[in-house]
Design a protein around this motif. Sequence first.
Motif, PDB file in Angstrom:
ATOM      1  N   ALA A   1       0.827  -1.213   0.000  1.00 27.49           N
ATOM      2  CA  ALA A   1       0.000   0.000   0.000  1.00 27.49           C
ATOM      3  C   ALA A   1       0.861   1.264   0.000  1.00 27.49           C
TER       4      ALA A   1
ATOM      5  N   ASP B   1      -5.068   1.404  -1.207  1.00 25.47           N
ATOM      6  CA  ASP B   1      -5.069   0.886   0.166  1.00 25.47           C
ATOM      7  C   ASP B   1      -6.157  -0.167   0.372  1.00 25.47           C
TER       8      ASP B   1
ATOM      9  N   VAL C   1      -0.766   2.302   6.441  1.00 20.35           N
ATOM     10  CA  VAL C   1      -1.330   0.947   6.347  1.00 20.35           C
ATOM     11  C   VAL C   1      -0.344  -0.081   6.903  1.00 20.35           C
TER      12      VAL C   1
END
Length: 385
Positions: free
Chosen positions: A123, A159, A337
Amino acid sequence: MLLSISLILILGMFMGWICQKIKLPSLLGMLITGIVLGPYVLNLLDDSILGISAELRKIALIIILTRAGLGLDLSGLKKIGRPAVLMCFVPASFELIGMILLAPKLMGLTVLEAAIMGAVLAAVSPAVVVPRMVKLMDEGYGVNEGIPQLILAGASVDDVYVIVLFSTFVGMMQGEGASILKFVNIPISIFLGIGVLLAYFFKKMHIRDTSKVLIILSISFLLVVMEDKLSTPITFSALIAIMFIGIGLQKKRETVAKRLSVKYGKLWVAAEVFLFVLVGATVNIGYLGKVGVKALIVIIGALVFRMFGVFVCLLGTSLKRKERLFTMLAYTPKATVQAAIGGIPLALGFTCGDLVLTVAVLAIVLTAPLGAFAIDLSYKKLLNR
């Protein structure tokens, strides 16, 4: 516990402020604070706070995803077209493939363990990228070519795509296997994003925005608990459902979504400190020394794959070589993330858990400042104003 909370907030924010002063992302200061306060260095954090560390990090992830959903403009993807849609999943997929090719040979992982590590790392970081793209748009750099808009649109969905992959691989690691039912779970998750119903409820019931935030948070927590308790063949991903609560609200009640996004931004001030400090606290310094060089090689190798994926997305566009180079550099930073899901394999007791967390933290420390510097130092040279 109160002393630990005080140390996390005061020292975390102070170190974040120092990093900002020297033009580094504040999250680096928070990570360093956690490493120093944690059990492997000074051991100043109470066991009670470390015991609920995983739950606190999950709350931070819920806040990130809801905020992302509230601010996600899906119409932006349509306006920019094919490259924006490709940027949502192609670079992350390339990075994941790079990790699957490199990690088993260099780090002795199985293919599935390498896939979990790749999903954690794949991500891009909104915390680093979004404010810089907004700055570029304000100053007018690359706007006519749609470069900041392209990166913003892709990063917001990137994401979600990665979290879907991560949830799938974790399920496989737990012995659930891969099946068609896994992919049935995705539309069920979207359907459970009850943002549309909440939009209708908020229209009929005039309540304060703070109360709306509390209702959304409570529903999000319930969805996470339901996912953990369900043992039926068809379940759902709570994280995707939470994301679509925000998207549903944004689609049906845009003005309310904007106000709630501001409220979630204020919640994120505290959540960010807890997230990065607690992730830092779980890093085993001794283990970091053992795998450091190999981990760096794997991270850099996977990033090369990612940059090639961005290059593939931009084929057929009218962007010049230097504009493509900027887009490739701007799409590399890691942070939020990785911090939110990097500790999950360790919390679940996976044998690769320590390694995944260590590599996730190293990726943040390496790519967050380098990505930020690359954007800040190159945009005036590589983009047209």
